[in-house]
Structures are given as structure tokens and as C-alpha cells.
Design a protein around this motif. Sequence first.
Motif, PDB file in Angstrom:
ATOM      1  N   PRO A 239      42.682  31.517  51.887  1.00  0.00           N
ATOM      2  CA  PRO A 239      41.917  30.301  52.110  1.00  0.00           C
ATOM      3  C   PRO A 239      42.189  29.270  51.029  1.00  0.00           C
ATOM      4  O   PRO A 239      42.418  29.588  49.869  1.00  0.00           O
ATOM      5  N   ILE A 240      42.139  28.031  51.437  1.00  0.00           N
ATOM      6  CA  ILE A 240      42.525  26.923  50.570  1.00  0.00           C
ATOM      7  C   ILE A 240      41.675  26.833  49.311  1.00  0.00           C
ATOM      8  O   ILE A 240      42.162  26.475  48.249  1.00  0.00           O
ATOM      9  N   ASN A 241      40.404  27.218  49.377  1.00  0.00           N
ATOM     10  CA  ASN A 241      39.525  27.050  48.228  1.00  0.00           C
ATOM     11  C   ASN A 241      40.016  27.793  47.000  1.00  0.00           C
ATOM     12  O   ASN A 241      40.026  27.254  45.908  1.00  0.00           O
ATOM     13  N   SER A 242      40.408  29.059  47.151  1.00  0.00           N
ATOM     14  CA  SER A 242      40.888  29.799  45.995  1.00  0.00           C
ATOM     15  C   SER A 242      42.303  29.382  45.614  1.00  0.00           C
ATOM     16  O   SER A 242      42.647  29.371  44.431  1.00  0.00           O
ATOM     17  N   ARG A 243      43.150  29.002  46.590  1.00  0.00           N
ATOM     18  CA  ARG A 243      44.532  28.615  46.294  1.00  0.00           C
ATOM     19  C   ARG A 243      44.595  27.333  45.454  1.00  0.00           C
ATOM     20  O   ARG A 243      45.531  27.146  44.673  1.00  0.00           O
ATOM     21  N   GLU A 244      43.597  26.475  45.605  1.00  0.00           N
ATOM     22  CA  GLU A 244      43.575  25.223  44.840  1.00  0.00           C
ATOM     23  C   GLU A 244      43.528  25.464  43.337  1.00  0.00           C
ATOM     24  O   GLU A 244      43.943  24.611  42.551  1.00  0.00           O
ATOM     25  N   LEU A 245      43.039  26.630  42.906  1.00  0.00           N
ATOM     26  CA  LEU A 245      42.989  26.951  41.479  1.00  0.00           C
ATOM     27  C   LEU A 245      44.388  26.962  40.861  1.00  0.00           C
ATOM     28  O   LEU A 245      44.539  26.766  39.655  1.00  0.00           O
ATOM     29  N   GLY A 246      45.402  27.186  41.681  1.00  0.00           N
ATOM     30  CA  GLY A 246      46.766  27.213  41.173  1.00  0.00           C
ATOM     31  C   GLY A 246      47.564  25.970  41.494  1.00  0.00           C
ATOM     32  O   GLY A 246      48.748  25.907  41.168  1.00  0.00           O
TER      33      GLY A 246
ATOM     34  N   LEU B 148      42.881  37.618  43.918  1.00  0.00           N
ATOM     35  CA  LEU B 148      43.120  36.519  44.865  1.00  0.00           C
ATOM     36  C   LEU B 148      44.385  35.757  44.491  1.00  0.00           C
ATOM     37  O   LEU B 148      45.162  35.350  45.367  1.00  0.00           O
ATOM     38  N   GLY B 149      44.596  35.556  43.183  1.00  0.00           N
ATOM     39  CA  GLY B 149      45.813  34.875  42.732  1.00  0.00           C
ATOM     40  C   GLY B 149      47.073  35.639  43.087  1.00  0.00           C
ATOM     41  O   GLY B 149      48.113  35.058  43.377  1.00  0.00           O
ATOM     42  N   ALA B 150      46.966  36.984  43.067  1.00  0.00           N
ATOM     43  CA  ALA B 150      48.118  37.828  43.395  1.00  0.00           C
ATOM     44  C   ALA B 150      48.192  38.168  44.878  1.00  0.00           C
ATOM     45  O   ALA B 150      49.099  38.888  45.311  1.00  0.00           O
TER      46      ALA B 150
ATOM     47  N   GLY C 247      41.971  32.714  34.856  1.00  0.00           N
ATOM     48  CA  GLY C 247      42.203  34.015  35.476  1.00  0.00           C
ATOM     49  C   GLY C 247      43.149  33.937  36.657  1.00  0.00           C
ATOM     50  O   GLY C 247      44.081  34.753  36.782  1.00  0.00           O
ATOM     51  N   TYR C 248      42.959  32.958  37.520  1.00  0.00           N
ATOM     52  CA  TYR C 248      43.798  32.808  38.714  1.00  0.00           C
ATOM     53  C   TYR C 248      45.250  32.530  38.317  1.00  0.00           C
ATOM     54  O   TYR C 248      46.187  33.163  38.816  1.00  0.00           O
ATOM     55  N   ASN C 249      45.448  31.577  37.413  1.00  0.00           N
ATOM     56  CA  ASN C 249      46.817  31.197  37.045  1.00  0.00           C
ATOM     57  C   ASN C 249      47.513  32.257  36.211  1.00  0.00           C
ATOM     58  O   ASN C 249      48.739  32.400  36.273  1.00  0.00           O
TER      59      ASN C 249
ATOM     60  N   ARG D 150      50.186  26.411  33.175  1.00  0.00           N
ATOM     61  CA  ARG D 150      48.862  25.946  33.599  1.00  0.00           C
ATOM     62  C   ARG D 150      47.749  26.643  32.799  1.00  0.00           C
ATOM     63  O   ARG D 150      46.713  26.039  32.533  1.00  0.00           O
ATOM     64  N   VAL D 151      47.967  27.870  32.412  1.00  0.00           N
ATOM     65  CA  VAL D 151      46.980  28.566  31.576  1.00  0.00           C
ATOM     66  C   VAL D 151      46.857  27.856  30.229  1.00  0.00           C
ATOM     67  O   VAL D 151      45.748  27.598  29.742  1.00  0.00           O
ATOM     68  N   ARG D 152      48.014  27.534  29.604  1.00  0.00           N
ATOM     69  CA  ARG D 152      47.999  26.826  28.318  1.00  0.00           C
ATOM     70  C   ARG D 152      47.286  25.487  28.435  1.00  0.00           C
ATOM     71  O   ARG D 152      46.472  25.120  27.587  1.00  0.00           O
TER      72      ARG D 152
END
Length: 445
Positions: free
Chosen positions: A2-9, A83-85, A302-304, A312-314
Motif C-alpha cells: 500500500p502506498i502509505n507505507s511505501r511513501e516512507l521511502g 514492510l520496507g523489505a 526504520g523503513y529506509n 535517506r537514513v543519514r
Amino acid sequence: MPINSRELGEKPISKLLIQQALPASVGILVMSLNILVDTIFVGNWIGPIAIAAINVVLPVSFFIAALGMAIGIGGSSIISRALGAGDDSKALKTFGNQITLTLVLAMAFVIPGLIFVDSIIPAFGGKGNIFDPAKIYYIIVLYGVPFLALCMMGNNVIRAEGKPKFAMTAMIIPSIANLILDYILINQLDMGMEGAAWATSVSYLFCFGYILWFFLSKNSELKLNHFHFRLDFPILKEISSLGAVTLARQAVVSVTYLLMNNILFDLGGEESVTVYAIIGRMLMFALFPVLGVTQGFLPIAGYNYGAENFSRVRKSINTAILYSCVLGLFIFTGIMFFAEDIVRVFTQNESIVEQTPSAMRWVFAATPIIALQLIGAAYFQAIGKATPAFLLTLSRQGFIFIPLILLLPMYYGEIGVWISFPVADVLSTMITGYFLNREIVKTLK
């Protein structure tokens, strides 16, 4: 996915951090305002002793609620990375295990807490005139604490899904309910401490109802089956190792309340405990934007990290620290200039008004720099590195602050208690800054 969690990356970090942090900040603000206004109501409608009584009960209820928060944050770190993986199965199994674990542990603490009430309250500083109102408040609030534990757990899972607005609403509902019930039960029905306690417990139930609705509705990505609730040892181990960071922090907060209430009672009696209660409420309230940024930072990092997008984490680390430091500077300035005006909102007792402002200024003296300590410890938790997260989280209150409040009052009296706050903030920030920089150089290149 779903788009909501994917937007984190995908979204720009600055925009994403604001999007995640703003609802978290508003939720924390409303919850903090609830605690703040609740204290104002109790202080003005019941009396200053009632403020001290609630302060005695807080560490006990906070610790049980912290079980839910610890399980929520520990499991949410796993869910965000899963979710990220793209591992939805692990995310679902983790959530089911979180629910089961929260229920079991909450009840395991509530039942003994009710049985040994007459021993627990004096141990946490409920002595003298404070004992009777503290006991009334404690027993009633403890009935609602299991619901609070489930709410704290569920709220963090909602945020891990990338839906901060629903998490914000979950925090706002009990706050509004508590204030309305305070007015009805204390002011209109004159129920005193019983009214304050029932207002708090019933508000937890409202929050639980909303969170239950969220996960049963189509808004949630996490749709559980019965087999997800079966405890899975590898997942429990990972939840526990990461959640131990939050639980240890909250346990240390409870120990701190215990020590502070007893030390201040010995130094200045009920009035000194009331001074600390007022300052404690301001710590919960004033730091809401910094804590909101920290909450917003967790799922992004966490996601990235799970997606191995280290640039993106940095950037999320740097942006979160910058935003938090600026906000901390505004908080520091407000406290320095308006300390006495703030105290008079809580009580008109001249002795307390005279003692509290200078103590409050000492407690908030290092506010502009605490962002580095909070974000640094949160980063290690977000990426699943439990040991450094655990040690850095405990560095301030556990390893530095508690020894200071035991030592400095022996030489400087009550002022030694208040000086301990900025000294602990400065030292723990330096330690966290060193380890965070080393981690960035070593891992995030």
C-alpha cells in the motif's frame, strides 16, 4: 505494498518528517495538555496535596503503560523494517504477538499492584497527608491501566504503518474525554480524588475503543488471523530486545519519581513534592514538539534502513536533529522568561510559587541540546540495534541522573536536586553524539 507505507521511502525527507512529526506532536501536545489541565483542575478544585498525590501514583501507572509502549515501539521497529523489505507475513505475526504479550504482562503487574497497594504507595513517596488521596487515585486508575497499555502499543503500530493522523486522533480522544469528565466529576459532582481517577480510567477505555476500530476497519494494512496471536519465540525475542530499551527508560523514570518524591519529601515535605509535580507536568508538556519529531523520525529511519537506502537514513538523522534543536531553543526561552507565570496557573499557594520558578529554570537549562540525545538513541532503536539503543537511552537518567540526585543533595541540599537535571543532559548528549557519529561513519556511508 500500500502506498502509505511505501511513501516512507519515496517522499523528500523534510516534507516526510513534517508529515510524520506534526500529527505526533499534536497528539503529544493534546495528551500533555490533558495531563497539564488535569493537574490545574486538581490543584484548584481539590488542593495542592492532590497534585502531590497524583505524582506519587504516576510512576506505577506509567510503568505498566510503558509495557505497552515498549512492546509497541519494539514491535513497530520490526514492522517498519518488514514492510520496507516487503515481508508482510512477518509484520502480521509481529503485531499478533504484540497484542498477546501486552495483555499477559499488563495483568501480571496490575494484580500484584492492587494486592500490595498499602506498601507501594509509601514506597513511592505517598507519606503523611499524601497517603489517603494517593490510595484513592491509585486503585481506580489501576483498573484502567491495561487498556492504556494496549493503547500505547496500538498507537505505535499505527505509526509504523505510516498513518500518523490516526495515531494522533488516538491520543486526542482520551485527552478530551478526560477533561470533560474532570469537569463533570470533580467540579459538578464534587467527587474529589475519586472523580479525577474515574475520569482518567474511563478516558483510557475511549482510546482503546478507537484503536480497536482502526485495526478492524479498512484503514489498517494489518489484518490478523487467529494464528498470528500464537507466541513465536524468535519474534518475541526481537520485540523484547528492542522494547527493553523503552521499558528500561520508563522503568528508570518510575525509579526516578520514587527517589525524587522521597528525597524531596525528606528535604522539604509535601511542598517540595508538589514543586516537583508541577515541574514534571511542564516537562511532559513543553517538550511535546521535540518528542513529536523523535516519534516521526522512527518509522522513516526504520523503513529506509530496512530498504538499505542509507543516504535517506543519514538525511533523516540530520533533519530531525536540526528541527528538534530549533524547537528546543524556543522552549528554553519560554521557560526562562515565563516560569513564575506558568507556576501561578497551577496554584496560588505563595510558598510553592516562590520555590518553583528557579527550580524549573534549572531543570530546563539544557533543553536546546537534548535533541541530539533523543534522536541518537531513537536511531539505534529504529534500525534494530538493541544494545546501543538500550545503553544510550539509559545513559541520561539511569547512569548519570540517578547517581547525581543521590550525591549532590548531600552537599547542596534541594538545589543539588535541580542542578542534577542540566548536568545529566549535557553529559548524556556528549556520549550519544560520539556513538551516533561513529555509527554514521561506519555503517551509513
